[in-house]
Every structure is written in C-alpha cells, then in structure tokens.
Design a protein around this motif. Structure first.
Motif, PDB file in Angstrom:
ATOM      1  N   GLU A  11     -15.753  -1.620 -12.420  1.00 25.23           N
ATOM      2  CA  GLU A  11     -16.261  -1.077 -13.685  1.00 25.23           C
ATOM      3  C   GLU A  11     -16.931  -2.168 -14.512  1.00 25.23           C
ATOM      4  O   GLU A  11     -18.018  -1.966 -15.067  1.00 25.23           O
ATOM      5  N   LEU A  12     -16.318  -3.342 -14.581  1.00 25.40           N
ATOM      6  CA  LEU A  12     -16.897  -4.453 -15.335  1.00 25.40           C
ATOM      7  C   LEU A  12     -18.213  -4.904 -14.717  1.00 25.40           C
ATOM      8  O   LEU A  12     -19.195  -5.149 -15.422  1.00 25.40           O
ATOM      9  N   LYS A  15     -20.868  -2.587 -15.684  1.00 29.06           N
ATOM     10  CA  LYS A  15     -21.258  -2.747 -17.089  1.00 29.06           C
ATOM     11  C   LYS A  15     -22.304  -3.845 -17.229  1.00 29.06           C
ATOM     12  O   LYS A  15     -23.196  -3.765 -18.059  1.00 29.06           O
TER      13      LYS A  15
END
Length: 110
Positions: A11-12, A15
């Motif tokens: 997820e990071l 991003k």
C-alpha cells in the motif's frame, strides 16, 4: 506473504509510485535526464497539469531531482535520485509481468 506488514508495504509503495502516470514517468527517467517538454512529448495523453502534479509528488518523495538552470528561457531538468534508482528493479518486474500478461491474454492494454 499475506501478513499485515506485507499488505501495508505494498500500500505504501503504491502511494508513492502508483497511479496511471508515475510508473510511466519513472520508466522515461530510467533512460536519463529529461526536460519537461520531452516528458510531455513522450506521454502525449497526459495533461500538462497532471504531469506537473506527478513530478512534484515524486520530487517531494525524494524519487526524482528537479534541477533549475538560471537562464532565459528557464531550463528545468528531471532525473532519478540515487534513491529513485532503486525503483528500476520494481519497474523491470512490472514490465516482465506486463509482457507475460499480454502473451497470456493476447490483448495489448492501452
């Protein structure tokens, strides 16, 4: 690999380099230094506003460098930082997966 840290890490990563345009920008910058106009020509479907926004975000995350030359007209160049160079491996894996997907489905994605 289904643990929480794995999921949060993916997820990071998304991003920072996710979306339609950031990986494409990064692919172009793996070839070396580019000026804004060159990037725009190489990605004709991206708007000037979107390219500016994506470049700013990548710069804020320390992935690319923006070098401004004090001349007339102003000259600005973009390049991968040393940290940004570490993403080449990720891009290669993405490209290899894309090739396999295209071969599997017989459909070239736009």
């Amino acid at each position: 690999m289904g643990d929480l840290r794995f999921k949060r890490s993916v997820e990071l990563t998304l991003k920072v380099i996710g979306g339609k345009w950031k990986p494409v920008i990064l692919c172009h910058l793996t070839d070396g230094v580019h000026r804004f106009g060159e990037l725009k020509r190489e990605m004709p479907d991206i708007t000037q506003k979107m390219l500016t926004q994506q470049l700013r975000e990548l710069e804020q995350d320390g992935i690319i460098d923006r070098t401004v030359y004090q001349q007339v007209p102003p000259k600005v160049e973009y390049s991968l930082t040393e940290y940004g160079q570490t993403l080449k491996e990720v891009l290669v894996v993405m490209a290899e997966w894309g090739i396999r997907h295209e071969e599997r489905t017989g459909v070239e994605e736009d």
